[in-house]
Design a protein around this motif. Structure first.
Motif, PDB file in Angstrom:
ATOM      1  N   ASN A  24       0.800  -1.222   0.000  1.00 17.38           N
ATOM      2  CA  ASN A  24       0.000   0.000   0.000  1.00 17.38           C
ATOM      3  C   ASN A  24       0.837   1.277   0.000  1.00 17.38           C
ATOM      4  O   ASN A  24       0.327   2.347   0.301  1.00 17.38           O
ATOM      5  CB  ASN A  24      -0.943   0.010   1.200  1.00 17.38           C
ATOM      6  CG  ASN A  24      -2.100  -0.940   1.049  1.00 17.38           C
ATOM      7  OD1 ASN A  24      -1.911  -2.100   0.715  1.00 17.38           O
ATOM      8  ND2 ASN A  24      -3.313  -0.466   1.287  1.00 17.38           N
ATOM      9  N   GLU A  25       2.113   1.130  -0.361  1.00 17.10           N
ATOM     10  CA  GLU A  25       2.984   2.312  -0.351  1.00 17.10           C
ATOM     11  C   GLU A  25       2.438   3.422  -1.250  1.00 17.10           C
ATOM     12  O   GLU A  25       2.410   4.597  -0.862  1.00 17.10           O
ATOM     13  CB  GLU A  25       4.396   1.933  -0.795  1.00 17.10           C
ATOM     14  CG  GLU A  25       5.323   3.137  -0.871  1.00 17.10           C
ATOM     15  CD  GLU A  25       6.723   2.794  -1.346  1.00 17.10           C
ATOM     16  OE1 GLU A  25       7.522   3.727  -1.535  1.00 17.10           O
ATOM     17  OE2 GLU A  25       7.015   1.590  -1.537  1.00 17.10           O
ATOM     18  N   ALA A  26       2.005   3.087  -2.450  1.00 22.19           N
ATOM     19  CA  ALA A  26       1.564   4.114  -3.409  1.00 22.19           C
ATOM     20  C   ALA A  26       0.350   4.877  -2.894  1.00 22.19           C
ATOM     21  O   ALA A  26       0.337   6.111  -2.876  1.00 22.19           O
ATOM     22  CB  ALA A  26       1.266   3.471  -4.759  1.00 22.19           C
ATOM     23  N   THR A  27      -0.678   4.140  -2.466  1.00 16.38           N
ATOM     24  CA  THR A  27      -1.899   4.808  -2.011  1.00 16.38           C
ATOM     25  C   THR A  27      -1.693   5.505  -0.673  1.00 16.38           C
ATOM     26  O   THR A  27      -2.237   6.598  -0.447  1.00 16.38           O
ATOM     27  CB  THR A  27      -3.057   3.803  -1.896  1.00 16.38           C
ATOM     28  OG1 THR A  27      -2.641   2.682  -1.096  1.00 16.38           O
ATOM     29  CG2 THR A  27      -3.470   3.296  -3.267  1.00 16.38           C
ATOM     30  N   PHE A  28      -0.923   4.895   0.214  1.00 19.46           N
ATOM     31  CA  PHE A  28      -0.670   5.514   1.518  1.00 19.46           C
ATOM     32  C   PHE A  28       0.106   6.817   1.335  1.00 19.46           C
ATOM     33  O   PHE A  28      -0.226   7.842   1.942  1.00 19.46           O
ATOM     34  CB  PHE A  28       0.114   4.550   2.412  1.00 19.46           C
ATOM     35  CG  PHE A  28       0.157   4.976   3.864  1.00 19.46           C
ATOM     36  CD1 PHE A  28      -0.782   4.506   4.764  1.00 19.46           C
ATOM     37  CD2 PHE A  28       1.144   5.846   4.329  1.00 19.46           C
ATOM     38  CE1 PHE A  28      -0.752   4.906   6.104  1.00 19.46           C
ATOM     39  CE2 PHE A  28       1.183   6.244   5.649  1.00 19.46           C
ATOM     40  CZ  PHE A  28       0.229   5.776   6.545  1.00 19.46           C
ATOM     41  N   SER A  29       1.137   6.784   0.504  1.00 20.55           N
ATOM     42  CA  SER A  29       1.944   7.985   0.266  1.00 20.55           C
ATOM     43  C   SER A  29       1.131   9.067  -0.433  1.00 20.55           C
ATOM     44  O   SER A  29       1.279  10.264  -0.133  1.00 20.55           O
ATOM     45  CB  SER A  29       3.181   7.629  -0.565  1.00 20.55           C
ATOM     46  OG  SER A  29       4.032   6.752   0.150  1.00 20.55           O
ATOM     47  N   ALA A  30       0.268   8.665  -1.375  1.00 18.82           N
ATOM     48  CA  ALA A  30      -0.576   9.649  -2.066  1.00 18.82           C
ATOM     49  C   ALA A  30      -1.547  10.313  -1.101  1.00 18.82           C
ATOM     50  O   ALA A  30      -1.875  11.498  -1.251  1.00 18.82           O
ATOM     51  CB  ALA A  30      -1.348   8.966  -3.197  1.00 18.82           C
ATOM     52  N   SER A  31      -1.983   9.572  -0.097  1.00 19.59           N
ATOM     53  CA  SER A  31      -2.959  10.101   0.861  1.00 19.59           C
ATOM     54  C   SER A  31      -2.310  10.903   1.987  1.00 19.59           C
ATOM     55  O   SER A  31      -2.866  11.921   2.430  1.00 19.59           O
ATOM     56  CB  SER A  31      -3.769   8.949   1.476  1.00 19.59           C
ATOM     57  OG  SER A  31      -4.484   8.239   0.493  1.00 19.59           O
TER      58      SER A  31
ATOM     59  N   LEU B 268       6.922   8.131   5.751  1.00 22.23           N
ATOM     60  CA  LEU B 268       7.175   6.795   6.297  1.00 22.23           C
ATOM     61  C   LEU B 268       7.955   5.905   5.337  1.00 22.23           C
ATOM     62  O   LEU B 268       8.397   4.818   5.726  1.00 22.23           O
ATOM     63  CB  LEU B 268       5.855   6.105   6.660  1.00 22.23           C
ATOM     64  CG  LEU B 268       5.045   6.738   7.784  1.00 22.23           C
ATOM     65  CD1 LEU B 268       3.816   5.894   8.096  1.00 22.23           C
ATOM     66  CD2 LEU B 268       5.894   6.927   9.046  1.00 22.23           C
ATOM     67  N   HIS B 269       8.136   6.378   4.106  1.00 23.35           N
ATOM     68  CA  HIS B 269       8.855   5.572   3.127  1.00 23.35           C
ATOM     69  C   HIS B 269      10.192   6.194   2.728  1.00 23.35           C
ATOM     70  O   HIS B 269      10.765   5.844   1.704  1.00 23.35           O
ATOM     71  CB  HIS B 269       7.969   5.308   1.910  1.00 23.35           C
ATOM     72  CG  HIS B 269       6.868   4.332   2.207  1.00 23.35           C
ATOM     73  ND1 HIS B 269       5.634   4.733   2.677  1.00 23.35           N
ATOM     74  CD2 HIS B 269       6.830   2.970   2.161  1.00 23.35           C
ATOM     75  CE1 HIS B 269       4.881   3.665   2.871  1.00 23.35           C
ATOM     76  NE2 HIS B 269       5.586   2.579   2.569  1.00 23.35           N
ATOM     77  N   THR B 270      10.677   7.087   3.561  1.00 20.80           N
ATOM     78  CA  THR B 270      12.062   7.538   3.448  1.00 20.80           C
ATOM     79  C   THR B 270      12.948   6.520   4.171  1.00 20.80           C
ATOM     80  O   THR B 270      12.443   5.614   4.846  1.00 20.80           O
ATOM     81  CB  THR B 270      12.237   8.913   4.091  1.00 20.80           C
ATOM     82  OG1 THR B 270      11.921   8.797   5.508  1.00 20.80           O
ATOM     83  CG2 THR B 270      11.312   9.950   3.455  1.00 20.80           C
TER      84      THR B 270
END
Length: 229
Positions: free
Chosen positions: A184-191, A196-198
């Motif tokens: 869910n990295e893409a949707t979580f980061s977009a939202s 958290l993904h650095t």
């Protein structure tokens, strides 16, 4: 004119004879990328053949059909993930450090295998049809549960783990957080942004997953940000 006898075809035919295992590995590598990107229905054998060092005919020769190829790809990605976890020697570690290392390894192996995540998402769409057919995947999955079971048994016996510590539950906790982190990295980061993904964000999340797992079963566990940075 006899097709399939050009220089490129002769070179491919020679490679099949010289090193068939390398040819199969090449097919599986390309097929993994194709299935992870397009899914089982969307993947195209012709496209896979174009990108490999072999032909569509040889793909069918080695793997039977597209579903057979997908089955081998799925088993290969499971093997890659589980072998990473299985390679860890935790038998000589005390139960708490052993559980910490296994949790960290599962988190890291998910981060380092995004194709595994995508293929498992696809397999869930198919209601685990191909996992159920496999004789290899259940054995691979059992190995990590056995390792956790040994840690739990030793931890309970020494009084550092709760008596209700369950290896399957611990694996579920670790895998669910580790899987979601990638899937869910893409949707979580977009939202919510990508903090958290650095590199630093992932380091902290990794520790949070360790704290969650150890906090659930280690008696008197206190989260400590200095653990395993």
């Amino acid at each position: 004119m006899d097709r399939g006898t050009g220089p490129a075809d002769k070179k491919r035919k020679t490679s099949w004879k010289k090193d068939p295992e390398a040819v199969k590995e090449n097919i599986l590598t390309i097929a993994t990328e194709e299935f992870a990107a397009q899914g089982l229905a969307g993947a195209n054998i012709n496209e896979i053949a174009k990108r490999t060092a072999t032909s569509k005919r040889m793909i069918y020769y080695y793997f039977g059909d597209k579903e057979g190829l997908y089955q081998h790809v799925l088993e290969r990605v499971y093997s890659s993930l589980r072998n990473t976890e299985q390679a860890l020697n935790v038998a000589d570690l005390d139960p708490v450090p052993a559980l910490r290392r296994l949790t960290e390894a599962t988190f890291d192996s998910h981060v380092n295998n995004p194709q595994f995540i995508r293929l498992v998402m696809i397999e869930n769409i198919h209601n685990a049809e191909y996992v159920k057919k496999s004789e290899i995947i259940p054995k691979l999955n059992k190995a990590i549960i056995d390792k956790l079971a040994d840690v739990c048994e030793r931890g309970k016996a020494s009084g550092v783990l709760r008596q209700d510590a369950d290896p399957l539950e611990l694996h579920w906790m670790t895998s669910s957080a580790s899987f979601y982190n990638v899937s869910n990295e893409a949707t979580f980061s977009a939202s919510f942004g990508n903090s958290l993904h650095t590199v630093e964000g992932q380091k902290r999340l990794r520790q949070r997953v360790v704290d969650m797992v150890l906090g659930a079963v280690v008696i008197g566990y206190q989260p400590n940000e200095l653990h395993s940075n």
